[in-house]
Every structure is written in C-alpha cells, then in structure tokens.
Motif scaffolding. Sequence first.
Motif, PDB file in Angstrom:
ATOM      1  N   GLY A  21       0.860  -1.395  -0.007  1.00 44.29           N
ATOM      2  CA  GLY A  21       0.063  -0.107   0.100  1.00 44.29           C
ATOM      3  C   GLY A  21       0.864   1.272  -0.102  1.00 44.29           C
ATOM      4  N   LEU A  22       0.323   2.240  -0.640  1.00 45.89           N
ATOM      5  CA  LEU A  22       1.099   3.643  -0.906  1.00 45.89           C
ATOM      6  C   LEU A  22       0.506   4.681  -0.384  1.00 45.89           C
ATOM      7  CD1 LEU A  22       1.989   3.410  -4.751  1.00 45.89           C
ATOM      8  CD2 LEU A  22       3.402   2.686  -2.759  1.00 45.89           C
ATOM      9  N   ILE A  23       1.141   5.506   0.225  1.00 43.93           N
ATOM     10  CA  ILE A  23       0.519   6.599   0.628  1.00 43.93           C
ATOM     11  C   ILE A  23       0.813   7.890  -0.606  1.00 43.93           C
ATOM     12  CG2 ILE A  23       0.749   8.950   2.515  1.00 43.93           C
ATOM     13  CD1 ILE A  23       2.056   6.825   4.350  1.00 43.93           C
ATOM     14  N   ILE A  24      -0.148   8.292  -0.860  1.00 36.57           N
ATOM     15  CA  ILE A  24      -0.114   9.339  -2.214  1.00 36.57           C
ATOM     16  C   ILE A  24      -0.659  10.656  -1.758  1.00 36.57           C
ATOM     17  CG2 ILE A  24      -1.097   9.590  -4.385  1.00 36.57           C
ATOM     18  CD1 ILE A  24      -1.224   6.563  -4.584  1.00 36.57           C
ATOM     19  N   VAL A  25      -0.021  11.697  -1.886  1.00 35.06           N
ATOM     20  CA  VAL A  25      -0.260  13.046  -1.545  1.00 35.06           C
ATOM     21  C   VAL A  25      -0.395  13.941  -2.875  1.00 35.06           C
ATOM     22  CG1 VAL A  25       0.511  15.192  -0.714  1.00 35.06           C
ATOM     23  CG2 VAL A  25       0.991  13.162   0.688  1.00 35.06           C
ATOM     24  N   ASN A  26      -1.513  14.492  -2.980  1.00 39.44           N
ATOM     25  CA  ASN A  26      -1.912  15.579  -4.113  1.00 39.44           C
ATOM     26  C   ASN A  26      -2.076  16.792  -3.425  1.00 39.44           C
ATOM     27  OD1 ASN A  26      -1.782  13.335  -6.019  1.00 39.44           O
ATOM     28  ND2 ASN A  26      -4.190  13.228  -5.813  1.00 39.44           N
ATOM     29  N   THR A  27      -1.033  17.832  -3.487  1.00 40.90           N
ATOM     30  CA  THR A  27      -1.282  18.988  -2.985  1.00 40.90           C
ATOM     31  C   THR A  27      -0.880  20.341  -3.962  1.00 40.90           C
ATOM     32  OG1 THR A  27      -0.304  20.338  -1.022  1.00 40.90           O
ATOM     33  CG2 THR A  27       1.335  19.028  -2.299  1.00 40.90           C
ATOM     34  N   GLY A  28      -0.689  21.390  -3.493  1.00 43.82           N
ATOM     35  CA  GLY A  28      -0.559  22.646  -4.251  1.00 43.82           C
ATOM     36  C   GLY A  28      -1.547  23.408  -4.372  1.00 43.82           C
ATOM     37  N   ASP A  29      -1.419  24.646  -5.158  1.00 42.68           N
ATOM     38  CA  ASP A  29      -2.282  25.627  -5.450  1.00 42.68           C
ATOM     39  C   ASP A  29      -3.120  25.654  -6.694  1.00 42.68           C
ATOM     40  OD1 ASP A  29      -1.898  26.885  -3.028  1.00 42.68           O
ATOM     41  OD2 ASP A  29      -0.312  28.253  -4.020  1.00 42.68           O
ATOM     42  N   GLY A  30      -2.677  24.370  -7.494  1.00 39.70           N
ATOM     43  CA  GLY A  30      -3.371  24.368  -8.842  1.00 39.70           C
ATOM     44  C   GLY A  30      -4.558  23.237  -8.687  1.00 39.70           C
ATOM     45  N   HIS A 148      -3.849   1.487   0.459  1.00 39.15           N
ATOM     46  CA  HIS A 148      -3.485   2.562  -0.176  1.00 39.15           C
ATOM     47  C   HIS A 148      -4.160   3.884   0.505  1.00 39.15           C
ATOM     48  CE1 HIS A 148      -1.294   0.557  -3.454  1.00 39.15           C
ATOM     49  NE2 HIS A 148      -2.154  -0.414  -3.205  1.00 39.15           N
ATOM     50  N   VAL A 149      -3.423   4.863   0.684  1.00 39.46           N
ATOM     51  CA  VAL A 149      -4.207   5.899   1.270  1.00 39.46           C
ATOM     52  C   VAL A 149      -3.846   7.377   0.245  1.00 39.46           C
ATOM     53  CG1 VAL A 149      -4.669   7.535   3.245  1.00 39.46           C
ATOM     54  CG2 VAL A 149      -4.346   5.032   3.644  1.00 39.46           C
ATOM     55  N   VAL A 150      -4.882   8.282  -0.175  1.00 36.22           N
ATOM     56  CA  VAL A 150      -4.585   9.414  -1.067  1.00 36.22           C
ATOM     57  C   VAL A 150      -5.109  10.463   0.083  1.00 36.22           C
ATOM     58  CG1 VAL A 150      -4.954  10.724  -3.188  1.00 36.22           C
ATOM     59  CG2 VAL A 150      -4.832   7.945  -3.101  1.00 36.22           C
ATOM     60  N   LEU A 151      -4.081  11.490   0.163  1.00 30.93           N
ATOM     61  CA  LEU A 151      -4.439  12.767   0.750  1.00 30.93           C
ATOM     62  C   LEU A 151      -4.547  13.760  -0.005  1.00 30.93           C
ATOM     63  CD1 LEU A 151      -2.162  10.918   2.668  1.00 30.93           C
ATOM     64  CD2 LEU A 151      -3.051  12.292   4.329  1.00 30.93           C
ATOM     65  N   GLU A 158       4.712  19.063   5.931  1.00 33.98           N
ATOM     66  CA  GLU A 158       5.913  18.634   5.464  1.00 33.98           C
ATOM     67  C   GLU A 158       6.162  16.985   6.368  1.00 33.98           C
ATOM     68  OE1 GLU A 158       8.959  17.857   3.225  1.00 33.98           O
ATOM     69  OE2 GLU A 158       7.618  19.559   3.324  1.00 33.98           O
ATOM     70  N   GLU A 159       5.584  16.593   7.325  1.00 31.68           N
ATOM     71  CA  GLU A 159       5.642  15.507   7.889  1.00 31.68           C
ATOM     72  C   GLU A 159       4.941  14.450   7.158  1.00 31.68           C
ATOM     73  OE1 GLU A 159       5.674  18.426  11.147  1.00 31.68           O
ATOM     74  OE2 GLU A 159       4.536  18.241   9.505  1.00 31.68           O
ATOM     75  N   ILE A 160       3.755  14.827   6.571  1.00 30.13           N
ATOM     76  CA  ILE A 160       3.229  13.842   5.723  1.00 30.13           C
ATOM     77  C   ILE A 160       3.719  13.737   4.213  1.00 30.13           C
ATOM     78  CG2 ILE A 160       1.195  13.310   4.311  1.00 30.13           C
ATOM     79  CD1 ILE A 160      -0.488  14.808   6.722  1.00 30.13           C
ATOM     80  N   VAL A 161       4.074  14.742   3.556  1.00 31.72           N
ATOM     81  CA  VAL A 161       4.847  14.949   2.385  1.00 31.72           C
ATOM     82  C   VAL A 161       6.366  13.735   2.636  1.00 31.72           C
ATOM     83  CG1 VAL A 161       6.292  16.179   1.040  1.00 31.72           C
ATOM     84  CG2 VAL A 161       4.313  16.939   1.724  1.00 31.72           C
ATOM     85  N   THR A 162       6.865  13.960   3.726  1.00 30.37           N
ATOM     86  CA  THR A 162       8.062  13.008   3.939  1.00 30.37           C
ATOM     87  C   THR A 162       7.798  11.685   4.072  1.00 30.37           C
ATOM     88  OG1 THR A 162       9.423  15.086   5.125  1.00 30.37           O
ATOM     89  CG2 THR A 162       9.974  12.694   5.801  1.00 30.37           C
ATOM     90  N   VAL A 167       4.185  12.042  -4.099  1.00 30.67           N
ATOM     91  CA  VAL A 167       3.703  13.475  -3.812  1.00 30.67           C
ATOM     92  C   VAL A 167       3.767  14.015  -5.260  1.00 30.67           C
ATOM     93  CG1 VAL A 167       4.078  15.703  -2.519  1.00 30.67           C
ATOM     94  CG2 VAL A 167       4.751  13.311  -1.517  1.00 30.67           C
ATOM     95  N   THR A 168       2.424  14.592  -5.399  1.00 27.09           N
ATOM     96  CA  THR A 168       2.444  15.370  -6.714  1.00 27.09           C
ATOM     97  C   THR A 168       1.894  16.905  -6.295  1.00 27.09           C
ATOM     98  OG1 THR A 168       1.900  13.564  -7.874  1.00 27.09           O
ATOM     99  CG2 THR A 168       1.311  15.750  -8.982  1.00 27.09           C
ATOM    100  N   GLU A 169       2.788  17.897  -6.684  1.00 24.11           N
ATOM    101  CA  GLU A 169       2.182  19.227  -6.334  1.00 24.11           C
ATOM    102  C   GLU A 169       1.614  19.760  -7.699  1.00 24.11           C
ATOM    103  OE1 GLU A 169       3.694  23.650  -4.649  1.00 24.11           O
ATOM    104  OE2 GLU A 169       5.208  21.896  -5.379  1.00 24.11           O
ATOM    105  N   MET A 170       0.213  20.242  -7.710  1.00 27.67           N
ATOM    106  CA  MET A 170      -0.378  20.963  -8.481  1.00 27.67           C
ATOM    107  C   MET A 170       0.056  22.335  -8.596  1.00 27.67           C
ATOM    108  SD  MET A 170      -1.529  17.887  -8.654  1.00 27.67           S
ATOM    109  CE  MET A 170      -2.542  16.437  -9.118  1.00 27.67           C
ATOM    110  N   LYS A 171       0.676  22.755  -9.592  1.00 25.43           N
ATOM    111  CA  LYS A 171       1.164  24.258  -9.817  1.00 25.43           C
ATOM    112  C   LYS A 171       0.316  25.044 -10.656  1.00 25.43           C
ATOM    113  CE  LYS A 171       4.890  27.086 -11.378  1.00 25.43           C
ATOM    114  NZ  LYS A 171       6.177  27.000 -12.040  1.00 25.43           N
TER     115      LYS A 171
END
Length: 189
Positions: A21-30, A148-151, A158-162, A167-171
């Motif tokens: 299982g993966l931890i996947i992060v979608n973050t950013g201002d886009g 798998h968990v997507v946030l 930053e602790e979750i990003v680490t 990790v994908t940052e939508m710009k």
Amino acid sequence: MQIETPPTEKPYDKAEGERRGLIIVNTGDGKGKSTAAFGLALRAHGRGKAVKIYQFMKVPTARFGEHRMFEQLGIPVEGLGDGFSWKSKDLDHSAQLARDGWARARAVILGGEHFLVVLDEITYPLIYGWLPLGEVLTTLRERPRHVHVVLTGRRCPEEIVTMADTVTEMKLIKHAFQAGIPAQRGIED
C-alpha cells in the motif's frame, strides 16, 4: 513548441521492490488534486477493489457531479464537514465534525477491508489545528500493508510529505477565475 523524437527504448528499469500500500499526496495551489484522487478511485474500483472516499470539507448532503457518478458506480463517498470555513456559522462545530469524521476514516484505514481510502481535503482540518497531525501520521504508519491512502489539499504538512511514497504538487499557472469567469458546473463541482 519543440518537436521531439519519441523514445525507442524504455526510459526506466522495472522496479524490483515489493508491492504494498502506498501513501499518495496531491497538494499545491493548482486544480486537479481531488480529480486525480478520484481518478485513482475509479481505476481501483474498475479492478474490483474496495474503495472509500471521505471528503473533509464537503457536507454530507453534497450532490456534486462526482457524488452522482460514484453513487451510480457503487463507490461510497462520505462528506464529513459543513462546507467552506468562511461559510461556517460555528468553527468549533466544524472542528468537531472533522474530528468525528477522522475517527470514521481512521477506523476504515486500520480495518484493512478497503484497498484504497481517499482523504479528500484533509489538509485543511490539519492546518487549522482541528485534527492532531501525530494521530494521522501514526494511522498512516500503522495501516495494514495492503491499504493505499490518498490525501489531498493545499499546504500538506511536511511530515506527511516526508512519509509519503508519491507526492504531486499541482502548480497554478493560470485559472479562469482570475479572469472573472465563474465556476463551471461539471468542471469545478
């Protein structure tokens, strides 16, 4: 535009690690954080995997396009909040909704019956101090190995990003709203 020659050889070696299982992060201002998470949910569901989606800022009665479609497909979506914080009549109540919702989401993650759990817009209750970051990190660390968990959400801690595997940052480059164009039903709902 620069024209490129298509690659004729695979540009990477096959990964040799274990599937887990993966931890996947979608973050950013886009735009696209939730949309990408929903795409993964559809992909997993299409493979017959159990999926659960929690939306931390949406009201339980929300009926946006994704809710209508997920309902038709049999993918459970649960709104845990009371909408945008600036519309809230009682931020203490909003915080309590987030804590109550997190308790349900945490139980599902740790229960291990779902292949994929989406925690849509969870970064907001985290950065508002409504949810304890340490408890979220512990849950992610202690989840069953196959889950798998997507946030999603802006300004992911930053602790979750680490901790995350992907990790994908939508710009944000350009947004129609900046040109005075209102949200479009079916695009931004």
